[in-house]
Design a protein around this motif. Structure first.
Motif, mmCIF file in Angstrom:
data_model
loop_
_atom_site.group_PDB
_atom_site.id
_atom_site.type_symbol
_atom_site.label_atom_id
_atom_site.label_comp_id
_atom_site.label_asym_id
_atom_site.label_seq_id
_atom_site.Cartn_x
_atom_site.Cartn_y
_atom_site.Cartn_z
ATOM 1 N N TYR A 153 14.469 77.980 -56.533
ATOM 2 C CA TYR A 153 15.685 77.646 -55.361
ATOM 3 C C TYR A 153 16.895 77.844 -56.002
ATOM 4 O O TYR A 153 17.436 76.856 -57.160
ATOM 5 C CB TYR A 153 15.353 76.822 -54.552
ATOM 6 N N TYR A 171 16.769 69.830 -51.377
ATOM 7 C CA TYR A 171 17.330 71.080 -51.762
ATOM 8 C C TYR A 171 18.120 71.610 -50.908
ATOM 9 O O TYR A 171 18.061 71.034 -49.559
ATOM 10 C CB TYR A 171 15.840 71.953 -51.506
ATOM 11 N N GLU A 172 19.168 72.459 -51.422
ATOM 12 C CA GLU A 172 20.262 72.926 -50.505
ATOM 13 C C GLU A 172 19.874 74.378 -50.306
ATOM 14 O O GLU A 172 19.418 74.998 -50.979
ATOM 15 C CB GLU A 172 21.624 72.742 -51.188
ATOM 16 N N PHE A 173 20.423 75.100 -49.074
ATOM 17 C CA PHE A 173 20.186 76.535 -48.905
ATOM 18 C C PHE A 173 21.114 76.734 -48.022
ATOM 19 O O PHE A 173 21.586 76.048 -47.086
ATOM 20 C CB PHE A 173 18.962 76.815 -48.520
ATOM 21 N N ARG A 175 22.464 78.422 -44.526
ATOM 22 C CA ARG A 175 21.751 78.783 -43.202
ATOM 23 C C ARG A 175 22.202 80.172 -42.972
ATOM 24 O O ARG A 175 23.189 80.703 -43.548
ATOM 25 C CB ARG A 175 22.160 77.908 -42.018
ATOM 26 N N ALA A 183 26.987 76.401 -47.751
ATOM 27 C CA ALA A 183 25.647 76.015 -47.522
ATOM 28 C C ALA A 183 25.617 74.827 -46.865
ATOM 29 O O ALA A 183 25.933 73.820 -47.514
ATOM 30 C CB ALA A 183 24.820 76.294 -48.810
ATOM 31 N N GLY A 185 22.116 73.641 -45.412
ATOM 32 C CA GLY A 185 20.966 73.493 -45.167
ATOM 33 C C GLY A 185 20.282 72.631 -45.931
ATOM 34 O O GLY A 185 20.562 72.469 -47.392
ATOM 35 N N ARG A 186 19.282 71.728 -45.613
ATOM 36 C CA ARG A 186 18.669 70.629 -46.441
ATOM 37 C C ARG A 186 17.533 70.613 -46.272
ATOM 38 O O ARG A 186 16.672 70.609 -44.938
ATOM 39 C CB ARG A 186 19.517 69.455 -46.168
ATOM 40 N N ALA A 187 16.560 70.445 -47.092
ATOM 41 C CA ALA A 187 15.173 70.484 -46.894
ATOM 42 C C ALA A 187 14.563 69.411 -48.177
ATOM 43 O O ALA A 187 15.085 69.446 -49.289
ATOM 44 C CB ALA A 187 14.551 71.755 -47.464
ATOM 45 N N ASP A 205 9.326 69.465 -46.929
ATOM 46 C CA ASP A 205 9.944 71.024 -46.703
ATOM 47 C C ASP A 205 10.364 71.388 -48.000
ATOM 48 O O ASP A 205 11.007 70.731 -48.778
ATOM 49 C CB ASP A 205 10.622 71.034 -45.565
ATOM 50 N N PRO A 207 13.341 75.062 -48.881
ATOM 51 C CA PRO A 207 14.044 76.143 -48.348
ATOM 52 C C PRO A 207 13.252 77.219 -47.643
ATOM 53 O O PRO A 207 12.402 77.571 -48.548
ATOM 54 C CB PRO A 207 15.150 76.289 -49.516
#
Length: 210
Positions: A153, A171-173, A175, A183, A185-187, A205, A207
């Motif tokens: 990722y 993890y960052e991602f 959206r 970015a 998003g966080r999981a 979870d 990404p």
């Protein structure tokens, strides 16, 4: 002087008359029993002429109990360089970057512990940017197990230790509609070494796949 005085028998000085001797002997042989002879008790010493002195019985000292050493974990190599290089060779090139290679010399080793049930190293490409893919290498007692995820990722993950056998990874991602710079998003996933199963168990979870 008359004639009678001259005829008296003379008593010789120093002689005991026979009558007196007879009386003395008769007194000694009267009916009384002779005095008993005293019994003499004699202590016999042992040969050598000395009396033995009792000695204390010899005692055997109790054996010293040596404490058994407590069990210690099996530890791997202090320096994981060789394991990191082998992992990089198995991974192949970083995903999505043509011609890139893994920078094994700059691998982040702060999470590696050769004696921990679960530890990690973060591997990133050479000449990487903030959004370049990363690989999390997992170790058990210093032995390389594999990567935390099959996919690589983007963005550098945030890894924290929660116990000797567990890690938490954020993890960052980006959206939908966001650029890499935006970015948000966080999981979050957790990784735990299961000693009974002999493997790492993952929950949580990661990404989403594009």
């Amino acid at each position: 002087m008359g004639t009678s005085s001259r005829l008296r028998p003379a008593v010789l000085r120093g002689l005991v008359p026979l009558g007196l001797v007879s009386i003395a002997l008769t007194g000694c042989s009267s009916g009384s029993a002779p005095a008993p002879t005293p019994t003499v008790t004699q202590t016999v010493a042992p040969s050598g002429g000395s009396t033995a002195t009792p000695t204390a019985a010899a005692t055997t000292p109790a054996p010293v109990q040596t404490p058994q050493p407590s069990a210690t974990p099996t530890c791997g190599a202090e320096d994981p360089t060789s394991a990191i290089q082998q992992a990089a060779d198995r991974l192949g090139p970083p995903a999505g970057i043509e011609g890139a290679t893994w920078d094994t010399a700059a691998a982040e080793r702060g999470g590696y512990d050769p004696c921990a049930a679960l530890s990690w190293v973060v591997l990133r490409p050479a000449m990487s940017s903030g959004s370049s893919p990363s690989a999390i290498l997992l170790f058990h007692d210093g032995t390389y197990l594999g990567t935390a995820t099959k996919e690589q990722y983007s963005f550098e993950p945030g890894v924290t230790r929660t116990s000797d056998a567990a890690l938490s990874v954020t993890y960052e991602f980006p959206r939908d509609g966001e650029s890499n710079a935006e970015a948000s998003g966080r999981a979050t996933a957790t990784y735990r070494w299961d000693d009974a199963a002999g493997r790492v168990v993952m929950t949580g979870d990661v990404p989403p796949t594009p």
